[in-house]
Every structure is written in structure tokens, then in C-alpha cells.
Design a protein around this motif. Structure first.
Motif, PDB file in Angstrom:
ATOM      1  N   TRP A  50       0.832  -1.210   0.000  1.00  0.00           N
ATOM      2  CA  TRP A  50       0.000   0.000   0.000  1.00  0.00           C
ATOM      3  C   TRP A  50       0.864   1.257   0.000  1.00  0.00           C
ATOM      4  CZ3 TRP A  50      -4.843   0.800  -1.311  1.00  0.00           C
ATOM      5  CH2 TRP A  50      -5.730  -0.278  -1.292  1.00  0.00           C
ATOM      6  N   TYR A  94      -3.157   5.282   6.089  1.00  0.00           N
ATOM      7  CA  TYR A  94      -3.960   4.061   5.916  1.00  0.00           C
ATOM      8  C   TYR A  94      -3.131   2.768   6.038  1.00  0.00           C
ATOM      9  CZ  TYR A  94      -6.944   0.630   3.592  1.00  0.00           C
ATOM     10  OH  TYR A  94      -7.667  -0.501   3.296  1.00  0.00           O
ATOM     11  N   HIS A 159     -15.496   7.524   3.044  1.00  0.00           N
ATOM     12  CA  HIS A 159     -14.619   6.347   3.043  1.00  0.00           C
ATOM     13  C   HIS A 159     -13.741   6.289   4.280  1.00  0.00           C
ATOM     14  CE1 HIS A 159     -10.703   7.763   1.632  1.00  0.00           C
ATOM     15  NE2 HIS A 159     -11.251   8.392   0.634  1.00  0.00           N
ATOM     16  N   ASP A 163     -13.799   2.956   6.382  1.00  0.00           N
ATOM     17  CA  ASP A 163     -12.513   2.301   6.709  1.00  0.00           C
ATOM     18  C   ASP A 163     -12.444   2.016   8.207  1.00  0.00           C
ATOM     19  OD1 ASP A 163     -11.639   2.457   4.100  1.00  0.00           O
ATOM     20  OD2 ASP A 163     -10.150   4.033   4.423  1.00  0.00           O
ATOM     21  N   LEU A 166     -14.720  -0.824   9.245  1.00  0.00           N
ATOM     22  CA  LEU A 166     -14.156  -2.133   8.860  1.00  0.00           C
ATOM     23  C   LEU A 166     -13.043  -2.535   9.828  1.00  0.00           C
ATOM     24  CD1 LEU A 166     -14.012  -1.826   4.953  1.00  0.00           C
ATOM     25  CD2 LEU A 166     -15.521  -3.298   6.301  1.00  0.00           C
ATOM     26  N   LEU A 169     -13.994  -4.222  13.033  1.00  0.00           N
ATOM     27  CA  LEU A 169     -14.404  -5.635  12.990  1.00  0.00           C
ATOM     28  C   LEU A 169     -13.247  -6.555  13.381  1.00  0.00           C
ATOM     29  CD1 LEU A 169     -16.426  -5.591   9.639  1.00  0.00           C
ATOM     30  CD2 LEU A 169     -17.328  -5.614  11.962  1.00  0.00           C
ATOM     31  N   ARG A 170     -12.030  -5.993  13.442  1.00  0.00           N
ATOM     32  CA  ARG A 170     -10.872  -6.832  13.800  1.00  0.00           C
ATOM     33  C   ARG A 170     -10.239  -6.377  15.116  1.00  0.00           C
ATOM     34  NH1 ARG A 170      -8.160  -7.583   7.801  1.00  0.00           N
ATOM     35  NH2 ARG A 170      -9.696  -9.095   7.049  1.00  0.00           N
ATOM     36  N   ALA A 178     -16.166 -10.296   9.128  1.00  0.00           N
ATOM     37  CA  ALA A 178     -17.488 -10.325   9.764  1.00  0.00           C
ATOM     38  C   ALA A 178     -18.412  -9.460   8.922  1.00  0.00           C
ATOM     39  CB  ALA A 178     -17.379  -9.768  11.179  1.00  0.00           C
ATOM     40  N   TYR A 234     -19.822 -11.807   0.099  1.00  0.00           N
ATOM     41  CA  TYR A 234     -20.547 -11.696   1.382  1.00  0.00           C
ATOM     42  C   TYR A 234     -21.765 -12.621   1.360  1.00  0.00           C
ATOM     43  CZ  TYR A 234     -18.222  -7.532   3.441  1.00  0.00           C
ATOM     44  OH  TYR A 234     -17.336  -6.658   4.039  1.00  0.00           O
TER      45      TYR A 234
HETATM   46  N1  LIG Z   1      -9.225   4.955  -6.650  1.00  0.00           N
HETATM   47  C1  LIG Z   1      -9.154   3.661  -6.950  1.00  0.00           C
HETATM   48  O1  LIG Z   1      -9.213   3.283  -8.110  1.00  0.00           O
HETATM   49  C2  LIG Z   1      -8.993   2.630  -5.849  1.00  0.00           C
HETATM   50  C3  LIG Z   1      -8.662   1.316  -6.179  1.00  0.00           C
HETATM   51  C4  LIG Z   1      -8.549   0.382  -5.151  1.00  0.00           C
HETATM   52  C5  LIG Z   1      -8.771   0.748  -3.824  1.00  0.00           C
HETATM   53  N2  LIG Z   1      -9.062   2.045  -3.545  1.00  0.00           N
HETATM   54  C6  LIG Z   1      -9.346   2.442  -2.152  1.00  0.00           C
HETATM   55  O2  LIG Z   1      -8.463   1.822  -1.248  1.00  0.00           O
HETATM   56  C7  LIG Z   1      -9.150   1.444  -0.060  1.00  0.00           C
HETATM   57  C8  LIG Z   1      -8.880  -0.019   0.277  1.00  0.00           C
HETATM   58  O3  LIG Z   1      -9.345  -0.822  -0.809  1.00  0.00           O
HETATM   59  P1  LIG Z   1      -9.644  -2.390  -0.621  1.00  0.00           P
HETATM   60  O4  LIG Z   1     -10.048  -2.922  -1.947  1.00  0.00           O
HETATM   61  O5  LIG Z   1      -8.524  -3.039   0.132  1.00  0.00           O
HETATM   62  O6  LIG Z   1     -10.917  -2.308   0.368  1.00  0.00           O
HETATM   63  P2  LIG Z   1     -11.625  -3.473   1.201  1.00  0.00           P
HETATM   64  O7  LIG Z   1     -11.552  -4.779   0.490  1.00  0.00           O
HETATM   65  O8  LIG Z   1     -12.958  -2.966   1.600  1.00  0.00           O
HETATM   66  O9  LIG Z   1     -10.691  -3.638   2.517  1.00  0.00           O
HETATM   67  C9  LIG Z   1     -10.381  -2.539   3.329  1.00  0.00           C
HETATM   68  C10 LIG Z   1      -9.776  -3.067   4.639  1.00  0.00           C
HETATM   69  O10 LIG Z   1     -10.800  -3.591   5.490  1.00  0.00           O
HETATM   70  C11 LIG Z   1     -10.612  -5.000   5.707  1.00  0.00           C
HETATM   71  N3  LIG Z   1     -11.964  -5.581   5.589  1.00  0.00           N
HETATM   72  C12 LIG Z   1     -12.792  -5.469   4.531  1.00  0.00           C
HETATM   73  N4  LIG Z   1     -13.970  -6.080   4.758  1.00  0.00           N
HETATM   74  C13 LIG Z   1     -13.874  -6.618   5.985  1.00  0.00           C
HETATM   75  C14 LIG Z   1     -14.776  -7.406   6.790  1.00  0.00           C
HETATM   76  N5  LIG Z   1     -15.993  -7.725   6.349  1.00  0.00           N
HETATM   77  N6  LIG Z   1     -14.352  -7.831   8.013  1.00  0.00           N
HETATM   78  C15 LIG Z   1     -13.109  -7.487   8.475  1.00  0.00           C
HETATM   79  N7  LIG Z   1     -12.228  -6.733   7.763  1.00  0.00           N
HETATM   80  C16 LIG Z   1     -12.598  -6.310   6.532  1.00  0.00           C
HETATM   81  C17 LIG Z   1      -9.666  -5.455   4.623  1.00  0.00           C
HETATM   82  O11 LIG Z   1      -8.937  -6.604   5.010  1.00  0.00           O
HETATM   83  P3  LIG Z   1      -8.287  -7.629   3.927  1.00  0.00           P
HETATM   84  O12 LIG Z   1      -7.297  -6.802   3.132  1.00  0.00           O
HETATM   85  O13 LIG Z   1      -7.653  -8.663   4.777  1.00  0.00           O
HETATM   86  O14 LIG Z   1      -9.395  -8.120   3.049  1.00  0.00           O
HETATM   87  C18 LIG Z   1      -8.789  -4.219   4.453  1.00  0.00           C
HETATM   88  O15 LIG Z   1      -7.817  -4.148   5.471  1.00  0.00           O
HETATM   89  C19 LIG Z   1     -10.635   1.733  -0.265  1.00  0.00           C
HETATM   90  O16 LIG Z   1     -11.016   2.901   0.442  1.00  0.00           O
HETATM   91  C20 LIG Z   1     -10.750   1.963  -1.759  1.00  0.00           C
HETATM   92  O17 LIG Z   1     -11.741   2.911  -2.049  1.00  0.00           O
HETATM   93  C21 LIG Z   1      -9.181   2.982  -4.516  1.00  0.00           C
END
Ligand SMILES: NC(=O)c1ccc[n+]([C@@H]2O[C@H](COP(=O)([O-])OP(=O)(O)OC[C@H]3O[C@@H](n4cnc5c(N)ncnc54)[C@H](OP(=O)(O)O)[C@@H]3O)[C@@H](O)[C@H]2O)c1
Length: 253
Positions: A50, A94, A159, A163, A166, A169-170, A178, A234
Motif C-alpha cells: 500500500w 492508511y 470512506h 474504513d 471495517l 471488525l478486527r 465479519a 458476502y
Molecule cells: N481509486 C481507486 O481506483 C482505488 C482502487 C482500489 C482501492 N481504492 C481504495 O483503497 C481502499 C482499500 O481498498 P480495498 O479494496 O482493500 O478495500 P476493502 O476490500 O474494503 O478492505 C479494506 C480493509 O478492510 C478489511 N476488511 C474489509 N472487509 C472486511 C470485513 N468484512 N471484516 C473485516 N475486515 C474487513 C480489509 O482486510 P483484507 O485486506 O484482509 O481483506 C482491508 O484491510 C478503499 O477505500 C478503496 O476505495 C481505490
């Protein structure tokens, strides 16, 4: 070819790549986070990934801004402040907040994101700060600027809050998943993506520029297919997943 013409050509090609990427992502989810799987080559710690993939966006934008002829223009200062507001968080805060206990991501994903960030930072910074039409201070009271700013800040807040929810949840220190509840999660599975899409749509509006528009399209091209994959995941994973929730746009998709 002048640099202005080069950026225009680059942006039209880049727009085509965004369309192709969106279609590809509908069938193959980007292999990081919950969709991570083997077969994508060498990996590196996700936290480092990241940091390395997001840092080029603020560093390149800021360097080009500082070397530009418009460093003292109020509008350009505001553009720069908003860009940095987002990217200082995404690149330098982040990665240290995520609770991933040593998870990894493919170097290939990091590499593609570096390219994405370099093109966005280069086209936006050069266009807004040097090559595109100069913006007088009166632009700060233009309705496009005001509405765009509100959308940008609302998206950022959305966001940030998603964030944080989310992360909560851990709290137990685990790396499992979760069902997120509360806030905009009541209506969509991915309010963080909704916020990010709103934010860069706001940027397109407040800069009223082709690079801003292309960045907003790219953000949606990345995140709408990923939200659909998350939503499917999900529903497949949790039998009690709320049925009224959509993937990313409340009541729509
Ligand atoms: N501008 C763009 O094109 C672009 C592209 C990609 C991402 N982003 C941004 O970057 C950020 C991160 O992206 P991402 O794809 O990693 O988001 P994500 O899949 O929603 O994950 C965000 C964080 O939360 C954790 N998480 C997600 N769902 C969870 C759940 N149900 N229970 C427990 N933990 C959970 C994830 O863990 P894990 O990693 O272990 O799953 C990760 O650490 C977002 O805000 C997104 O908008 C922007």
C-alpha cells in the motif's frame, strides 16, 4: 508532438484501458485482500505494498506542482491541498492502520497500481498546474467548484468512516471477516468504494478537466466491479447476510 497533445492522446488511450479493465474485472477480481489467490507471482507484505503503490501519487503531483508556473495561484493551491489531503491519508496513514497481521499482495498488483497512480498524478498535475487553461481566483465561487468540493469532502468523510468501521471488525487482533453493520453499511456492502467514487467525481467537477474526468472514470472502473465481487462473496459466505443491501449504490446496484 507538444506535451499538451501527448497528454490528450494518453488520456484517450487511458480511457479505453479503463473500459477494458472494468470488463476484465467483472470476470477476474483483482487478487488482493479477500480475493487474493495463488498464481500471480511473487508477493510482498500488504502494508508495504500500500505504501509503495500510493506514495508516487502525492510525491509526483507535489513535485510537478512545485516546479510549475502556478504555485502561487489560489485555485492551484486548493487543488494541491485537496489532492494531498486524500493521498497523505491513503499513502502514509492508511497502510499503518490496516489490521492485516502480515497478509501479502502480489507484486504485480502493486506494480499496476503504481502505473495507475503515476499516470493520474502526472496528467492531473501537469494539466492543472501548467498546460491546461489557467483558473482565475473567481473559479473558487463557481458552482462547479463549490459542488465538486462538497462532493469531494463528503466522499472523503464517507470512506474514512467506512474504513474505520471495517477496522473495528478486527478489534480482537484477528484477520477474519465479519458482516459490517451500521452507517452506510445498512444500504451497501462497500461504502468505502462509494465514498471514493463520490470523491473523484467531485474532483472531476471541481477541476472541470479531462484528467479529472478520466481519473473519476478509472476509479469507478476499478471499484464498481470489485464491489460486485465483494457483495457476491458476502452473500456466499454469510447465510444471514442482509438481503436488502446493494453492492455500492444504495437502492440501485
Ligand atoms: N481509486 C481507486 O481506483 C482505488 C482502487 C482500489 C482501492 N481504492 C481504495 O483503497 C481502499 C482499500 O481498498 P480495498 O479494496 O482493500 O478495500 P476493502 O476490500 O474494503 O478492505 C479494506 C480493509 O478492510 C478489511 N476488511 C474489509 N472487509 C472486511 C470485513 N468484512 N471484516 C473485516 N475486515 C474487513 C480489509 O482486510 P483484507 O485486506 O484482509 O481483506 C482491508 O484491510 C478503499 O477505500 C478503496 O476505495 C481505490
Amino acid at each position: 508532438m507538444t506535451e499538451t497533445a501527448f497528454i490528450r492522446v494518453l488520456l484517450y488511450v487511458w480511457l479505453g484501458v479503463a473500459g477494458a479493465t472494468a470488463v476484465a474485472l467483472l470476470f477476474i477480481s483483482a487478487p488482493y485482500g479477500r480475493h487474493r489467490r495463488r498464481g500471480w507471482g511473487p508477493e510482498l507484505p500488504a502494508r508495504l505494498g500500500w505504501l509503495l503503490m500510493e506514495a508516487p501519487a502525492p510525491l509526483l503531483y507535489l513535485s510537478l506542482f512545485l516546479a510549475s508556473p502556478r504555485t502561487v495561484e489560489p485555485v492551484n493551491l486548493v487543488f494541491c491541498a485537496l489532492w494531498l489531503l486524500h493521498y497523505l491519508y491513503r499513502a502514509f496513514i492508511y497502510p499503518f492502520l490496516i489490521r492485516d497481521r502480515g497478509k501479502t499482495m502480489p507484486v504485480a498488483v502493486m506494480g499496476m497500481a503504481v502505473l495507475f497512480n503515476l499516470v493520474n498524478a502526472y496528467t492531473n498535475s501537469r494539466w492543472l498546474n501548467a498546460l491546461g487553461p489557467p483558473r482565475e481566483a473567481a473559479w473558487l465561487s463557481d458552482p462547479r467548484f463549490i459542488v465538486g468540493c462538497l462532493l469531494f469532502l463528503l466522499g472523503l468523510l464517507t470512506h474514512l468512516r467506512a474504513d474505520a468501521r471495517l477496522r473495528s471488525l478486527r478489534r480482537d487482533g484477528g484477520t477474519g471477516y465479519a458482516i459490517p453493520r451500521g452507517g452506510l453499511f445498512r444500504w451497501v456492502s462497500c461504502p468505502n468504494y462509494l465514498g471514493e467514487i463520490a470523491q473523484w467525481s467531485g474532483w472531476a467537477l471541481l477541476t472541470w478537466s479531462l484528467p479529472g474526468l478520466v481519473f473519476a472514470v478509472w476509479t469507478a472502473a476499478n471499484l464498481v466491479p470489485r464491489a460486485l465481487s465483494h457483495h457476491r462473496w458476502y452473500r456466499d459466505t454469510f447465510p444471514d447476510y442482509p438481503t436488502n443491501r446493494r453492492a455500492v449504490f444504495p437502492g440501485i446496484l
